[in-house]
Design a protein around this motif. Structure first.
Motif, PDB file in Angstrom:
ATOM      1  N   SER A  70      25.544  47.573 -61.557  1.00 11.38           N
ATOM      2  CA  SER A  70      24.408  48.038 -62.331  1.00 11.38           C
ATOM      3  C   SER A  70      24.664  49.419 -62.920  1.00 11.38           C
ATOM      4  N   ALA A  71      23.961  49.707 -63.995  1.00  9.64           N
ATOM      5  CA  ALA A  71      23.960  51.059 -64.548  1.00  9.64           C
ATOM      6  C   ALA A  71      22.939  51.921 -63.815  1.00  9.64           C
ATOM      7  N   ASN A  72      22.098  51.281 -63.001  1.00  7.15           N
ATOM      8  CA  ASN A  72      21.059  51.976 -62.240  1.00  7.15           C
ATOM      9  C   ASN A  72      21.481  52.058 -60.780  1.00  7.15           C
ATOM     10  N   CYS A  73      21.952  53.224 -60.378  1.00 13.43           N
ATOM     11  CA  CYS A  73      22.464  53.366 -59.016  1.00 13.43           C
ATOM     12  C   CYS A  73      21.902  54.589 -58.306  1.00 13.43           C
ATOM     13  N   THR A  74      20.621  54.851 -58.524  1.00 14.61           N
ATOM     14  CA  THR A  74      19.989  55.926 -57.764  1.00 14.61           C
ATOM     15  C   THR A  74      19.903  55.503 -56.301  1.00 14.61           C
ATOM     16  N   ASP A  75      19.532  56.412 -55.435  1.00 17.87           N
ATOM     17  CA  ASP A  75      19.361  56.060 -54.023  1.00 17.87           C
ATOM     18  C   ASP A  75      18.330  54.952 -53.857  1.00 17.87           C
ATOM     19  N   ALA A  76      17.234  55.026 -54.607  1.00 15.13           N
ATOM     20  CA  ALA A  76      16.188  53.999 -54.523  1.00 15.13           C
ATOM     21  C   ALA A  76      16.712  52.643 -54.990  1.00 15.13           C
ATOM     22  N   ASP A  77      17.488  52.648 -56.073  1.00 14.58           N
ATOM     23  CA  ASP A  77      18.068  51.393 -56.569  1.00 14.58           C
ATOM     24  C   ASP A  77      18.989  50.784 -55.524  1.00 14.58           C
ATOM     25  N   GLN A  78      19.861  51.618 -54.965  1.00 11.63           N
ATOM     26  CA  GLN A  78      20.804  51.127 -53.970  1.00 11.63           C
ATOM     27  C   GLN A  78      20.079  50.598 -52.730  1.00 11.63           C
ATOM     28  N   SER A  79      19.001  51.239 -52.334  1.00  9.31           N
ATOM     29  CA  SER A  79      18.221  50.746 -51.196  1.00  9.31           C
ATOM     30  C   SER A  79      17.707  49.346 -51.478  1.00  9.31           C
ATOM     31  N   ASP A  80      17.250  49.110 -52.707  1.00 12.97           N
ATOM     32  CA  ASP A  80      16.788  47.773 -53.102  1.00 12.97           C
ATOM     33  C   ASP A  80      17.940  46.772 -53.032  1.00 12.97           C
ATOM     34  N   TYR A  81      19.101  47.158 -53.502  1.00 11.35           N
ATOM     35  CA  TYR A  81      20.264  46.262 -53.471  1.00 11.35           C
ATOM     36  C   TYR A  81      20.622  45.905 -52.026  1.00 11.35           C
ATOM     37  N   PHE A  82      20.637  46.904 -51.166  1.00 12.89           N
ATOM     38  CA  PHE A  82      21.020  46.666 -49.774  1.00 12.89           C
ATOM     39  C   PHE A  82      19.967  45.837 -49.034  1.00 12.89           C
ATOM     40  N   ARG A  83      18.707  46.031 -49.353  1.00 18.12           N
ATOM     41  CA  ARG A  83      17.652  45.212 -48.737  1.00 18.12           C
ATOM     42  C   ARG A  83      17.809  43.735 -49.112  1.00 18.12           C
ATOM     43  N   SER A  84      18.383  43.454 -50.265  1.00 17.40           N
ATOM     44  CA  SER A  84      18.574  42.055 -50.677  1.00 17.40           C
ATOM     45  C   SER A  84      19.721  41.398 -49.904  1.00 17.40           C
TER      46      SER A  84
END
Length: 136
Positions: A70-84
């Motif tokens: 993704s082009a969106n890799c803020t901490d919040a974005d990454q947390s969403d990715y890891f939760r998936s």
């Protein structure tokens, strides 16, 4: 590009049409070791999230490495990715050496609890072909 960077890799790329989503899931179910999905897949008349695909393939029994690109890799974005269920996040702006290192490290960690395999098969679901990069 990935087979040149990871010798022995077999790569399948999906994402041209919405029908590719099901083809991608089928390919994953037939056995692969690394899945890389774009977070935001845009098709005519439909939007698909990579995290939705990751949840679906794990629910179907996938046990390999899953990465979100993704082009969106803020901490919040990454947390969403890891939760998936994703194991790593790959920033689209990163360079190939970083991506290969990230995949190598993440794959070694993931494979530690799975049976040994001889080859690495990668299936990718990307909406636009670009060089990915990694977020350490």
């Amino acid at each position: 590009v990935l087979p040149k960077k990871i010798p022995g890799a077999v790569v399948g790329v999906f994402g041209e049409t919405l029908a590719d989503v099901e083809l991608f899931k089928q390919a994953v179910s037939q056995g692969c070791d690394i899945v890389i999905v774009d977070q935001n897949l845009s098709f005519l008349g439909a939007e698909v999230k990579g995290t939705t695909l990751i949840r679906a393939i794990f629910a179907a029994g996938y046990a390999g490495l899953a990465c979100v690109r993704s082009a969106n890799c803020t901490d919040a974005d990454q947390s969403d990715y890891f939760r998936s269920g994703a194991h790593c996040a790959i920033d689209k702006d990163s360079q190939w050496p970083e991506v290969v290192q990230l995949l190598d490290t993440a794959y070694a960690s993931n494979i530690a609890h799975r049976p040994t395999i001889d080859t690495v098969n990668t299936v990718s679901m990307e909406s636009e072909p670009q060089l990915p990069g990694c977020v350490p």
